[in-house]
Design an enzyme around this catalytic site. Structure first.
Site, PDB file in Angstrom:
ATOM      1  N   LYS A  60       0.824  -1.377   0.119  1.00  9.16           N
ATOM      2  CA  LYS A  60       0.071  -0.001  -0.023  1.00  9.16           C
ATOM      3  C   LYS A  60       0.870   1.253   0.068  1.00  9.16           C
ATOM      4  CE  LYS A  60       0.564   1.419   4.506  1.00  9.16           C
ATOM      5  NZ  LYS A  60       1.406   2.629   5.027  1.00  9.16           N
ATOM      6  N   PRO A 113       9.685  -4.056  -0.117  1.00  7.51           N
ATOM      7  CA  PRO A 113      10.734  -3.706   0.709  1.00  7.51           C
ATOM      8  C   PRO A 113      10.104  -3.620   2.135  1.00  7.51           C
ATOM      9  CG  PRO A 113      10.693  -1.994  -0.861  1.00  7.51           C
ATOM     10  CD  PRO A 113       9.461  -3.110  -1.154  1.00  7.51           C
ATOM     11  N   GLY A 137       7.248   1.523   5.191  1.00  7.16           N
ATOM     12  CA  GLY A 137       6.031   2.331   5.207  1.00  7.16           C
ATOM     13  C   GLY A 137       5.021   1.660   4.099  1.00  7.16           C
ATOM     14  N   ASP A 159      -2.300  -2.127  10.169  1.00  9.40           N
ATOM     15  CA  ASP A 159      -2.347  -2.019   8.746  1.00  9.40           C
ATOM     16  C   ASP A 159      -2.867  -3.246   8.046  1.00  9.40           C
ATOM     17  OD1 ASP A 159      -1.499   0.564   8.317  1.00  9.40           O
ATOM     18  OD2 ASP A 159       0.716  -0.040   7.860  1.00  9.40           O
TER      19      ASP A 159
HETATM   20  O1  C5P Z   1      -0.066  -2.094  14.955  1.00  7.18           O
HETATM   21  P1  C5P Z   1       1.332  -2.047  14.586  1.00  7.18           P
HETATM   22  O2  C5P Z   1       2.009  -3.129  15.182  1.00  7.18           O
HETATM   23  O3  C5P Z   1       1.390  -2.261  13.244  1.00  7.18           O
HETATM   24  O4  C5P Z   1       2.059  -0.617  15.141  1.00  7.18           O
HETATM   25  C1  C5P Z   1       3.115  -0.532  15.386  1.00  7.18           C
HETATM   26  C2  C5P Z   1       3.362   0.633  16.292  1.00  7.18           C
HETATM   27  O5  C5P Z   1       3.069   2.006  15.520  1.00  7.18           O
HETATM   28  C3  C5P Z   1       2.804   0.692  17.541  1.00  7.18           C
HETATM   29  O6  C5P Z   1       3.418  -0.181  18.547  1.00  7.18           O
HETATM   30  C4  C5P Z   1       2.508   2.221  18.007  1.00  7.18           C
HETATM   31  O7  C5P Z   1       3.959   2.658  18.654  1.00  7.18           O
HETATM   32  C5  C5P Z   1       2.626   2.837  16.642  1.00  7.18           C
HETATM   33  N1  C5P Z   1       1.036   2.985  16.310  1.00  7.18           N
HETATM   34  C6  C5P Z   1       0.523   4.034  16.785  1.00  7.18           C
HETATM   35  N2  C5P Z   1      -0.726   4.425  16.290  1.00  7.18           N
HETATM   36  C7  C5P Z   1      -1.416   3.580  15.250  1.00  7.18           C
HETATM   37  C8  C5P Z   1      -0.549   2.837  14.763  1.00  7.18           C
HETATM   38  C9  C5P Z   1       0.556   2.204  15.260  1.00  7.18           C
HETATM   39  O8  C5P Z   1       0.885   4.618  17.625  1.00  7.18           O
HETATM   40  N3  C5P Z   1      -2.683   3.935  14.999  1.00  7.18           N
END
Ligand code: C5P
Length: 290
Positions: free
Chosen positions: A11, A97, A101, A139
């Site tokens: 994405k 990659p 992001g 995501d």
């Molecule tokens: O949910 P995920 O493991 O992908 O998120 C990785 C990190 O990104 C989380 O631990 C958090 O620090 C941050 N995050 C956040 N708010 C979101 C998504 C991710 O603060 N909506």
């Protein structure tokens, strides 16, 4: 044994806004997400008889155990569906990659969820699969959903938008990584100077207006980059603009930059120029169905 290969599309963020920090440590976001043609290929085999989840991660630097999102997705699926795992083997052919992001890991997790649903619970609705995905990573619900969507909350509340107009994209990942939690940690929501105009982005999508979409690209994470990171990201953006990009911006928590082009030849030229400096440069296009 059953086997299926599912394409796991990356994405990009056409927009990314951070609204507030939540009591659970996450942030409430508002972002327009777009699936693109760059993809991994995820092969899922069930009923292997081992009772275990085995992941072949496709690259030595990626985890093959419970730290891999594909592993977590399989585990979460069996738990949520109340099905005993008779053994799953997941083989990932990696092209997206990592730590870029682009939701590369989340895309693999979503592909595993879709394959397991098809084998084991074909009647399970998309929203339920997205709900399971939300437990695996922020995501993953969008990666299950696909297309063009507004994502809110942690990223799990999805609303379909008009599909992105056809275009060419150039994608360039510089050689440094950015940590998502670290970048979130740097954001002071009250200090964000320029936020995406979601009204303008939605209107441009609804009108099929690629220039309008390009004009409305915006990612608030760009404001919290360290000087060296910002310099490199602006350099990549500049090379894209000099070679005919309508606009270019960093996706997600970076560091990948993508540019939008209305001419494939210009995209090709921009990609060639970037390849002289960067190892990870890709041509892609929006994908509007899974
Ligand atoms: O949910 P995920 O493991 O992908 O998120 C990785 C990190 O990104 C989380 O631990 C958090 O620090 C941050 N995050 C956040 N708010 C979101 C998504 C991710 O603060 N909506």
């Amino acid at each position: 044994m059953k086997e299926q290969t599912v394409l796991a599309h990356a994405k990009v963020n056409l927009t990314l806004d951070i609204l507030r920090r939540r009591p659970d440590g996450y942030h409430d976001l508002e972002m327009v997400m777009q699936s693109i043609s760059l993809h991994d290929a995820v092969t899922v085999r069930t009923e292997t008889g081992s009772g275990e989840i085995v992941v072949h991660a496709g690259r030595e630097d990626l985890p093959s155990g419970p730290e891999n999102i594909a592993w977590k997705a399989a585990d979460a699926f069996f738990e949520a569906a109340g099905i005993v795992n008779d053994g799953v083997e997941i083989t990932i052919e990696k092209h997206i990659p990592a730590a870029a992001g682009m939701a590369g890991g989340s895309a693999d997790g979503a592909a595993v969820l879709r394959a397991l649903r098809e084998f084991l619970c074909p009647e399970m609705p998309d929203v339920e699969l997205e709900r399971i995905g939300a437990r695996v990573g922020s995501d993953v619900p969008f990666c299950v959903h696909g297309g063009t969507a507004l994502a809110e909350g942690r990223g799990e509340r999805l609303t379909d938008l008009a599909p992105m107009p056809a275009c060419s994209m150039v994608i360039c990942k510089p050689d440094f990584g950015l940590s998502t939690p670290q970048l979130f940690g740097r954001v002071r929501v009250d200090d964000i100077a320029r936020r995406p105009d979601h009204g303008a982005m939605k209107a441009a999508l609804a009108a099929g207006d690629l220039s309008g979409v390009a004009d409305a690209l915006c990612n608030v994470f760009c404001e919290v980059l360290a000087e060296k990171e910002r310099h490199e990201i602006l350099h990549i953006r500049q090379v894209m603009l000099e070679n005919g990009a309508l606009n270019a911006v960093m996706t997600g928590s970076g560091p990948t930059v993508f540019g939008l082009f209305d001419k494939e030849t210009a995209a090709q030229t921009a990609a060639d120029a970037l390849r002289r400096e960067y190892a990870q440069v890709f041509l892609a296009e929006p994908v509007n169905q899974r």
